[in-house]
Design an enzyme around this catalytic site. Structure first.
Site, PDB file in Angstrom:
ATOM      1  NE  ARG A  52       9.923  -5.092 -12.264  1.00 15.06           N
ATOM      2  CZ  ARG A  52      11.375  -5.579 -12.893  1.00 15.06           C
ATOM      3  NH1 ARG A  52      10.846  -6.800 -13.222  1.00 15.06           N
ATOM      4  NH2 ARG A  52      12.323  -4.760 -12.796  1.00 15.06           N
ATOM      5  CG  ASP A  70      12.987  -1.183 -17.529  1.00 17.03           C
ATOM      6  OD1 ASP A  70      12.961  -1.483 -16.637  1.00 17.03           O
ATOM      7  OD2 ASP A  70      11.889  -1.311 -18.326  1.00 17.03           O
ATOM      8  NE  ARG A 104      18.442  -1.519 -13.681  1.00 20.47           N
ATOM      9  CZ  ARG A 104      16.518  -1.663 -13.174  1.00 20.47           C
ATOM     10  NH1 ARG A 104      15.525  -2.240 -13.346  1.00 20.47           N
ATOM     11  NH2 ARG A 104      16.782  -1.883 -11.942  1.00 20.47           N
ATOM     12  CG  HIS A 151       8.914  -1.800 -15.454  1.00 20.78           C
ATOM     13  ND1 HIS A 151       9.816  -2.104 -15.394  1.00 20.78           N
ATOM     14  CD2 HIS A 151       8.895  -2.320 -13.240  1.00 20.78           C
ATOM     15  CE1 HIS A 151      10.506  -1.925 -14.354  1.00 20.78           C
ATOM     16  NE2 HIS A 151      10.189  -1.774 -13.700  1.00 20.78           N
TER      17      HIS A 151
HETATM   18  N1  LIG Z   1       8.228   0.767 -11.421  1.00 13.64           N
HETATM   19  C1  LIG Z   1       9.225   0.788 -11.051  1.00 13.64           C
HETATM   20  O1  LIG Z   1      10.092   0.491 -11.487  1.00 13.64           O
HETATM   21  C2  LIG Z   1      10.100   0.165  -9.784  1.00 13.64           C
HETATM   22  C3  LIG Z   1      11.352   0.306  -9.218  1.00 13.64           C
HETATM   23  C4  LIG Z   1      11.806   0.259  -7.844  1.00 13.64           C
HETATM   24  C5  LIG Z   1      10.593   0.189  -6.941  1.00 13.64           C
HETATM   25  N2  LIG Z   1       9.705  -0.850  -7.658  1.00 13.64           N
HETATM   26  C6  LIG Z   1       8.673  -0.706  -6.654  1.00 13.64           C
HETATM   27  O2  LIG Z   1       8.253   0.478  -5.711  1.00 13.64           O
HETATM   28  C7  LIG Z   1       7.750  -0.005  -4.775  1.00 13.64           C
HETATM   29  C8  LIG Z   1       8.235   0.426  -3.373  1.00 13.64           C
HETATM   30  O3  LIG Z   1       9.377   0.328  -3.319  1.00 13.64           O
HETATM   31  P1  LIG Z   1      10.271   0.660  -2.125  1.00 13.64           P
HETATM   32  O4  LIG Z   1      11.752   0.153  -2.466  1.00 13.64           O
HETATM   33  O5  LIG Z   1      10.598   1.771  -1.679  1.00 13.64           O
HETATM   34  O6  LIG Z   1       9.845  -0.209  -0.798  1.00 13.64           O
HETATM   35  P2  LIG Z   1       9.473   0.521   0.613  1.00 13.64           P
HETATM   36  O7  LIG Z   1       9.252  -0.773   1.286  1.00 13.64           O
HETATM   37  O8  LIG Z   1      11.268   0.722   1.219  1.00 13.64           O
HETATM   38  O9  LIG Z   1       8.142   1.349   1.070  1.00 13.64           O
HETATM   39  C9  LIG Z   1       7.576   1.280   0.601  1.00 13.64           C
HETATM   40  C10 LIG Z   1       6.915   2.113   1.394  1.00 13.64           C
HETATM   41  O10 LIG Z   1       5.406   2.209   1.683  1.00 13.64           O
HETATM   42  C11 LIG Z   1       4.827   2.577   2.499  1.00 13.64           C
HETATM   43  N3  LIG Z   1       3.265   1.760   2.841  1.00 13.64           N
HETATM   44  C12 LIG Z   1       2.662   0.241   2.761  1.00 13.64           C
HETATM   45  N4  LIG Z   1       1.268   0.320   2.912  1.00 13.64           N
HETATM   46  C13 LIG Z   1       1.112   2.072   2.467  1.00 13.64           C
HETATM   47  C14 LIG Z   1      -0.015   2.372   2.143  1.00 13.64           C
HETATM   48  N5  LIG Z   1      -1.039   1.625   2.898  1.00 13.64           N
HETATM   49  N6  LIG Z   1       0.507   3.986   2.497  1.00 13.64           N
HETATM   50  C15 LIG Z   1       1.136   4.665   2.546  1.00 13.64           C
HETATM   51  N7  LIG Z   1       2.464   3.867   2.446  1.00 13.64           N
HETATM   52  C16 LIG Z   1       2.086   2.986   2.399  1.00 13.64           C
HETATM   53  C17 LIG Z   1       5.799   1.763   3.836  1.00 13.64           C
HETATM   54  O11 LIG Z   1       5.746   1.779   5.224  1.00 13.64           O
HETATM   55  C18 LIG Z   1       7.391   1.704   2.990  1.00 13.64           C
HETATM   56  O12 LIG Z   1       7.416   2.969   3.644  1.00 13.64           O
HETATM   57  C19 LIG Z   1       7.513  -1.267  -4.537  1.00 13.64           C
HETATM   58  O13 LIG Z   1       6.509  -2.196  -5.134  1.00 13.64           O
HETATM   59  C20 LIG Z   1       8.289  -1.956  -5.522  1.00 13.64           C
HETATM   60  O14 LIG Z   1       8.493  -2.733  -6.205  1.00 13.64           O
HETATM   61  C21 LIG Z   1       9.397   0.032  -8.718  1.00 13.64           C
END
Ligand SMILES: NC(=O)c1ccc[n+]([C@@H]2O[C@H](COP(=O)([O-])OP(=O)(O)OC[C@H]3O[C@@H](n4cnc5c(N)ncnc54)[C@H](O)[C@@H]3O)[C@@H](O)[C@H]2O)c1
Length: 307
Positions: free
Chosen positions: A88, A148, A151, A175
């Site tokens: 991460r 978390d 899960r 996290h």
């Molecule tokens: N906190 C948590 O528990 C948790 C859980 C799952 C995923 N995540 C995080 O969430 C984020 C998204 O995951 P995902 O699987 O949806 O990824 P993803 O790649 O499917 O989607 C991310 C989207 O963000 C868009 N994007 C990028 N830059 C941008 C900007 N400047 N403005 C607007 N949109 C923009 C991309 O085009 C893409 O469509 C990642 O950072 C991932 O690590 C966090």
């Protein structure tokens, strides 16, 4: 009038969250992404499911921010997802600029909104978002603990052969790999799991919870989890839009609670219409506290780069 939720990032987590919000009839949704056509296409697709499923939520897709004005809740999922072998923390530098831009653009147009930060590394991104938009700490909240603990609950229910609905679990700290699942406060029908399982069983489930994100990344090969992350985010959105006063583990900026100041960390909080309405302080044993402090220090190191 229906409530309005802006979801920035129309990728896996963002689009699935938009679907969950529409299907639960909680609010209208504005879906924002930088990729042309994607938020518009996914929004239209979601709208066209409305007549079949019986929801009237308006879903709007855009590459700009004008449509987000006056939102009640803003959810930031924009950024890069974790790839196999990537921690991460590797994502930190890549996502800071994205979160700054998104928090600034949305915060300016919805100054009374509550912001939920999902983008990883989430605790540090929460801090970056709060600094950028200038919202009070009650209104910038990181999503991680609900996922978390979800899960952990899944693994507890499967291990004991009971309904997930009978389970309750607490996970505190950052996290990340240093998260702190708390078996003493994790229960089945009110009974602590420490009375229902051996230490070996509990350790196995705790380890699997810590690796929960990586386990899915390794299976998917490209991309990371999104069904459970979007469900966890929905629970937070719902708690606030319906003013439920629900106690959930979330990442918030601490101002002395648990003896911690000046950094985000995952703790139990009460979520209601005003956002974080209380940080709930539970008693930790010496070992639990040491693990929590170690986890907080890891997050603090990330936050300090951006002060
Ligand atoms: N906190 C948590 O528990 C948790 C859980 C799952 C995923 N995540 C995080 O969430 C984020 C998204 O995951 P995902 O699987 O949806 O990824 P993803 O790649 O499917 O989607 C991310 C989207 O963000 C868009 N994007 C990028 N830059 C941008 C900007 N400047 N403005 C607007 N949109 C923009 C991309 O085009 C893409 O469509 C990642 O950072 C991932 O690590 C966090």
């Amino acid at each position: 009038m229906r409530k309005k939720v802006t979801v920035v990032g129309a990728g896996h987590v963002g689009a699935t969250l938009a679907q969950r919000i529409a299907e639960t009839r909680l609010a209208d949704v504005v879906l924002v992404d930088v990729v042309e056509g994607v938020p518009q296409g996914k929004s239209l697709d979601l709208l066209e499911a409305g007549p079949v499923l019986g929801y009237d939520s308006k879903v709007t897709g855009t590459n700009g921010y004008e449509e987000t004005a006056g939102s009640d809740v803003i959810v930031i999922t924009a950024g890069l997802a974790r790839k196999p072998g990537m921690s991460r923390d590797d994502l930190l530098a890549a996502n800071v600029n994205i979160v700054k831009k998104v928090a600034g653009e949305t915060g300016r147009r919805s100054p009374d909104a509550i912001m939920i930060v999902v983008t990883n590394p989430m605790d540090v991104m929460g801090y970056v978002a709060m600094r950028t938009c200038g919202f009070p700490r009650e209104r910038v909240i990181g999503m991680g603990g609900v996922l978390d603990s979800g899960r952990f609950r899944t693994f507890i229910a499967r291990e004991l052969g009971v309904s997930v609905e009978n389970t309750h679990a607490f996970v505190m700290g950052g996290h990340g790999d240093s998260m702190v699942p708390l078996p003493r406060y994790s229960t089945v029908a009110g009974i602590p799991i420490t009375e229902l399982m051996t230490a070996e069983q509990i350790n196995r489930l705790v380890e699997r919870t810590r690796n929960g994100g990586a386990e899915i990344v390794d299976l998917l090969k490209t991309g990371s989890a999104y069904y459970a992350p979007s469900a966890a985010t929905l629970e937070m959105v719902e708690a606030m839009l319906l003013d439920k006063k629900k106690i959930l583990p979330c990442s918030v900026y601490l101002e002395g609670e648990y003896g911690v100041k000046g950094t985000f960390a995952g703790v139990p909080v009460k979520l209601g219409a005003k956002g974080v309405e209380q940080v709930v302080e539970i008693k930790l044993s010496a070992d639990e506290n040491a693990a929590f402090m170690k986890s907080v220090d890891a997050v603090r190191a990330g936050c300090e780069k951006f002060t």
